[in-house]
Scaffold this motif. Sequence first.
Motif, short mmCIF file in Angstrom:
data_model
loop_
_atom_site.label_atom_id
_atom_site.label_comp_id
_atom_site.label_asym_id
_atom_site.label_seq_id
_atom_site.Cartn_x
_atom_site.Cartn_y
_atom_site.Cartn_z
N HIS A 28 0.83 -1.20 0.00
CA HIS A 28 0.00 0.00 0.00
C HIS A 28 0.87 1.25 0.00
O HIS A 28 2.05 1.21 0.29
CB HIS A 28 -0.91 0.02 1.24
CG HIS A 28 -0.13 -0.03 2.53
ND1 HIS A 28 -0.03 -1.17 3.27
CD2 HIS A 28 0.59 0.91 3.20
CE1 HIS A 28 0.72 -0.94 4.34
NE2 HIS A 28 1.10 0.32 4.31
N TYR A 31 -0.77 7.58 3.06
CA TYR A 31 -0.98 9.03 2.95
C TYR A 31 -0.63 9.63 4.31
O TYR A 31 -1.45 9.69 5.22
CB TYR A 31 -2.42 9.34 2.54
CG TYR A 31 -2.61 10.79 2.18
CD1 TYR A 31 -2.06 11.30 1.00
CD2 TYR A 31 -3.32 11.64 3.00
CE1 TYR A 31 -2.22 12.63 0.67
CE2 TYR A 31 -3.49 12.97 2.67
CZ TYR A 31 -2.93 13.47 1.50
OH TYR A 31 -3.08 14.79 1.17
N HIS A 47 -7.98 3.35 6.25
CA HIS A 47 -8.40 4.36 5.28
C HIS A 47 -7.34 5.43 5.06
O HIS A 47 -7.52 6.31 4.22
CB HIS A 47 -9.72 5.00 5.75
CG HIS A 47 -10.82 4.01 5.91
ND1 HIS A 47 -11.96 4.24 6.65
CD2 HIS A 47 -10.95 2.73 5.42
CE1 HIS A 47 -12.73 3.17 6.61
NE2 HIS A 47 -12.14 2.25 5.88
N VAL A 50 -3.56 3.41 0.77
CA VAL A 50 -4.19 3.11 -0.51
C VAL A 50 -3.58 1.83 -1.06
O VAL A 50 -2.36 1.79 -1.29
CB VAL A 50 -3.99 4.27 -1.51
CG1 VAL A 50 -4.68 3.96 -2.83
CG2 VAL A 50 -4.49 5.58 -0.92
N GLU A 55 -5.48 0.09 -7.05
CA GLU A 55 -5.40 1.33 -7.82
C GLU A 55 -4.56 1.19 -9.08
O GLU A 55 -4.80 1.88 -10.06
CB GLU A 55 -4.83 2.44 -6.93
CG GLU A 55 -5.70 2.80 -5.75
CD GLU A 55 -7.12 3.17 -6.16
OE1 GLU A 55 -7.26 3.94 -7.13
OE2 GLU A 55 -8.08 2.70 -5.53
N ILE A 382 -5.89 12.74 -1.23
CA ILE A 382 -5.67 11.30 -1.08
C ILE A 382 -6.19 10.59 -2.33
O ILE A 382 -7.27 10.90 -2.84
CB ILE A 382 -6.35 10.75 0.20
CG1 ILE A 382 -5.90 9.31 0.45
CG2 ILE A 382 -7.86 10.85 0.12
CD1 ILE A 382 -6.31 8.76 1.80
N PRO A 383 -5.42 9.66 -2.89
CA PRO A 383 -5.83 9.01 -4.14
C PRO A 383 -7.06 8.13 -3.96
O PRO A 383 -7.29 7.58 -2.89
CB PRO A 383 -4.61 8.15 -4.51
CG PRO A 383 -3.49 8.67 -3.69
CD PRO A 383 -4.09 9.24 -2.45
N SER A 384 -7.85 8.05 -5.01
CA SER A 384 -8.98 7.15 -5.18
C SER A 384 -10.25 7.69 -4.52
O SER A 384 -10.25 8.19 -3.39
CB SER A 384 -8.70 5.73 -4.69
OG SER A 384 -9.01 5.55 -3.35
N ASN A 386 -12.63 5.81 -3.62
CA ASN A 386 -12.92 4.88 -2.53
C ASN A 386 -12.44 5.42 -1.19
O ASN A 386 -13.18 5.44 -0.20
CB ASN A 386 -12.27 3.53 -2.85
CG ASN A 386 -12.47 2.50 -1.76
OD1 ASN A 386 -11.94 2.64 -0.67
ND2 ASN A 386 -13.21 1.44 -2.07
N ARG A 387 -11.18 5.88 -1.17
CA ARG A 387 -10.63 6.37 0.09
C ARG A 387 -11.24 7.70 0.52
O ARG A 387 -11.44 7.96 1.71
CB ARG A 387 -9.11 6.50 -0.02
CG ARG A 387 -8.38 5.15 0.09
CD ARG A 387 -8.71 4.51 1.43
NE ARG A 387 -8.08 3.22 1.64
CZ ARG A 387 -8.66 2.05 1.41
NH1 ARG A 387 -9.88 1.99 0.93
NH2 ARG A 387 -8.03 0.92 1.66
N LYS A 388 -11.55 8.55 -0.43
CA LYS A 388 -12.19 9.82 -0.09
C LYS A 388 -13.52 9.58 0.62
O LYS A 388 -13.83 10.20 1.65
CB LYS A 388 -12.42 10.65 -1.36
CG LYS A 388 -11.15 11.08 -2.08
CD LYS A 388 -11.50 11.89 -3.32
CE LYS A 388 -10.33 12.01 -4.28
NZ LYS A 388 -9.18 12.71 -3.71
#
Length: 444
Positions: A28, A31, A47, A50, A55, A382-384, A386-388
């Motif tokens: 992973h 972040y 969370h 990532v 991804e 933060i990427p994606s 999903n994570r947001k």
Amino acid sequence: MGLFAALRLSKKLSAREAEVIVVDPQPHMTYQPFLPEASAGNISPRHAVVPLRRELRRCTIISGEVTRIDHANKKVLVETISGPAREVEYDHILVAPGSVSRTLPIPGLREQGIGFKTIGEAIYLRNHFLDRLDVAATTTDPETKRRALTFCFVGGGYAGIEALAEMEDMVRSALKYYPEIKQDEVRFVLVEATQRILPEIGPDMGAYAARQLRRRGIDMRLGTFLESCVDGNVKLSDGETFITDTVVWTAGVKPSPMLANTDLPLGPRGHVNCLPTLQVADGETVVEGAWAAGDCAQVPDLTGGVGAWCSPSAQHAVRQAVVVADNIARVIHGREPKTYRHKYLGSVAGLGLYKGAAKVYGVKVPGFPAWLMHRFYHVSQIPSFNRKVRVVADWTLAFLLKREVVALGQLHAPREEFTEVTPPLEPKPATVEAPKAEAAAVKA
């Protein structure tokens, strides 16, 4: 940073044009700006990371650690998590191993200290802090209680101040469940070698942050060095001594030591030397096929004047990832790379729940508005998707149901209980073989 670059490269280049290979010992990307909130229980630790394979579906993932880069032959040696080491050949390499904690040869630091750069360290600190509250609530020894309730942070930069503020906020919130502990028995100590904290947000907002932390009872030791912490006995350069179970080291970072095992040109502080195009360079000569960005790279700051370098911040790293990915694609397509130019817009720092300090576009923002800016900015970075969504859901639940204050200390020794209840295997008694009859030939 490597995830951002690989994700953009996989979109810029088709599978027929290039294969994008990502080598990382962890499955992973962490972040890091969310580590304080993960440690304080505002968001789930899962969370704040990532997953690479989710991804980077168009990339090849190798779970392992690069131990040597032989750019002269365009090969890297990878120590995989299982099995023998393997060589990976390449045409272009992007070096982005990031940074590690910059430590000093202080007696006791290796045994007592812990950093704050990985999700494992964040989870450990959360469990450790709550465990210390349990110890303090049950002990009858005043010295043990004082030791458990004293928390020392070394370093007044972003990582140190945000971690300190969030953990103090969490402990203050948890004390309502510990009637055996009074607020004035808890001591947080910040040790900072310079005379200011949070230099990234300017002297005025740094002073504001210091005042806010002092009002919360945090002992600020500015212009002070940690001299020793053997067995938890902390000795400071100003003569102060105290005993603690907790020493959190956040006094700066340095480039990954892996860079020493490469034939790439390094700067005086161990960074990979780069041009504004993010191409690795020996002096002004481009090293063909080699690129670097992020905390490990020494990149000229074209907006800061002669001799200025980009700071090792998430703001620069994320934007450098986009530029370096675009430049690699441009070179593969036979075009010239572009230079990286980004004016530093400002900084935001969280000081606990609903508290913050910021300086953006030269405007000073204190308190709740700065805290909101801090959250909005980082959830956008933060990427994606999903994570947001998961991070926003965590924040919403924490607002409605309050934060969790339970320690999961068994995570750090999951086999201990099973080992205790499993009886040892008794050695089998040695069997005595009957002596073989000796044959004798008798001659009549």
